[in-house]
Design an enzyme around this catalytic site. Sequence first.
Site, short mmCIF file in Angstrom:
data_model
loop_
_atom_site.label_atom_id
_atom_site.label_comp_id
_atom_site.label_asym_id
_atom_site.label_seq_id
_atom_site.Cartn_x
_atom_site.Cartn_y
_atom_site.Cartn_z
CB SER A 189 -2.61 -75.82 -31.46
OG SER A 189 -2.79 -74.52 -31.85
N GLY A 190 -2.97 -75.20 -34.52
CA GLY A 190 -2.49 -74.79 -35.77
C GLY A 190 -1.35 -73.63 -35.56
CB ILE B 269 -14.41 -71.24 -28.71
CG1 ILE B 269 -15.01 -70.22 -27.83
CG2 ILE B 269 -12.93 -70.43 -29.41
CD1 ILE B 269 -14.14 -70.12 -26.55
CG ASP C 292 8.91 -88.46 -23.72
OD1 ASP C 292 8.36 -88.68 -22.43
OD2 ASP C 292 8.58 -87.09 -24.16
CB CYS D 67 5.65 -82.47 -15.67
SG CYS D 67 7.38 -82.45 -16.37
#
Length: 642
Positions: A365-366, A289, A101, A2
């Site tokens: 993501s890496g 992409i 969490d 958030c």
Amino acid sequence: MCGIHGFYRFDGERVDPAQLTAMGDVTRHRGPDDEGQHIDRNGRCGIAMRRLSIIDLAGGHQPISNADDTLWVVCNGEIYNFRELRAELQDRGYRFKTGSDSEVLLHLYDEMGDDFVHRLDGMFNFALWDARRKRLLIGRDHLGVKPLYVHQSATVLGFATEAKALLQLPGMRTELNRDVLGDYLHLGYVPAPHSMFSGIRKLPPATLLAVENGEVREWRYWRLPATIDRSVSEAEWVDRIRSGMESAVHRQMVSDVPIGAFLSGGVDSSAVVAYMARHSSHPIRTYAIGFEGGEAEQLYNELPYARQVARLFGTEHREIVVKPDVVGLLPKLLWHMDEPVSDSAFITTFLVSEFARQDVKVILSGVGGDELFGGYRRYLGGHYVRKLERLPRWSRRLMSRAAELMPSDRHSKVLNTLRLARGFLASAELSPDERYRHYLQVLDHETVSALTGGRNGSSDALAAAFAAAGDEDALNRMFAVDAETQLPDDLLMLTDKMSMAVSLECRVPLLDRELVELAAAIPESLKVKNGRLKHLMKDALSDVLPPDILDRKKRGFGTPMGAWLKRELAPVLRRLLATDVVRDRGLFDPAVVSRLMADHESARIDGTDALLALMNLEIWSRLYLDGHSVDDVTAELKSHLA
């Protein structure tokens, strides 16, 4: 996931709930699913949030309180080890209201005090109100994956995930922080603790700030370890890396909503997908992409490699090939960024995030693998300098002079090779620290001084980071500087802002704290060996990824911006950086700006990042300093194309 925000009043006035609402409204994109706020009974402090529901969809409303409503928390991000922490706390008698969490923060704080942050494994920023002590505590995660901005005056201390929320506070004036212009032009981003706004700063990574009895205290709770472990064999390091990566990816797959992965076909994103596939009972969703166009665009097209990895692991693979309306995108994206940057990856990150958001709410993501395991070309500087030093001094001088005459352009294979050679030769005689600076800088200090008329500002983020870094190992010294500067304030900042612009939670498992601490202990000679970048990491992945993925040349996750600035964007660039515009803005010498444009156009220099930094700053100024809307600025820029 958030956006959080709130403020504490020093002057005895009550917090106005409408002000909290206004702060949330401007960051609604961070949490379109829910909102909430809590104001202390004395009215001195208010904390609030906008929620993107990921875990405990029905019961995870925030703010969350403990059983007797003496502790309240809002938290942005994810705590990946919350289930283990929850079980421990339940064994100690704590009772939970939700399955969220975020609730573990309340009870862990109650149990351990401020030391509770040492138990957290996650990406987060939070605000915790302790009504018993009338104390506000805010904090940011270890690596700075999640941003947090702070404003402090005589009457109020405000905090927010995005700077634009703080601009909603009463009495706030939107003013440029001129003191950071030097760092911005030098690095292409504004390093913490500063921001581009006067009166607003970034809380650095791994930092806590407490307000109690009207007093403000701020402290660092974690730093990257600086001790190298030379007792471990190469084979053992390979096993540890393999296990650490797999564990990190598996931990970060926790979600109650659909999850996917960015896939470029590079080593880092491919490794994430490989380990996701091992721990998923259904095909992983992957997103890639590419760009339409000529040679420049094709240099950034990694779709064939992404397809190869997708086939290897049986993913549900989707691709988007775009010719983006950059002029239409820039005002919107810079509004979301809060601060201008020169890294064109913010455009690519937004486009692929927007594409993935059609299917999923969470993406892996890496990001971070190059910093941890030695993946950048700049990490080879020492390797090639040692080779260069074998040549006679006269031949090195001749090569350096020849390098000054080489054309420079990153959007042609030949010219890009010449650009890299020119940069290396120009820095070969420098110290390791200054060589690193030369590789990273957008503009050198001399050009920055010429642009600003000598008003560079007094800060030097790289110098400060080097002063704090260990000196036992040159590569890990650079890693420590990356972790203090470019990683949180450029790569992670744009990753967070651009993914959250479309309400997508982006996780970065290669920056798992345990994996980071592991990588920090690996000797330089093993991370990069015989000129092979990511040597240990690639060996650890040799049973997972094919050689043509492991050993292909690196390509950044950016755009062919330099070519666009010479072609499609040239009319906009020339107008935004025209002499009258630059003079009226009053920040830079118009003659120096014009010279930079001419040198880039003629390929005397590769001025991509410098010109994008200047152009983005002007667009940002029109949005935030001049008060123009995104739509109005977009329409004005498009008129220049016509």
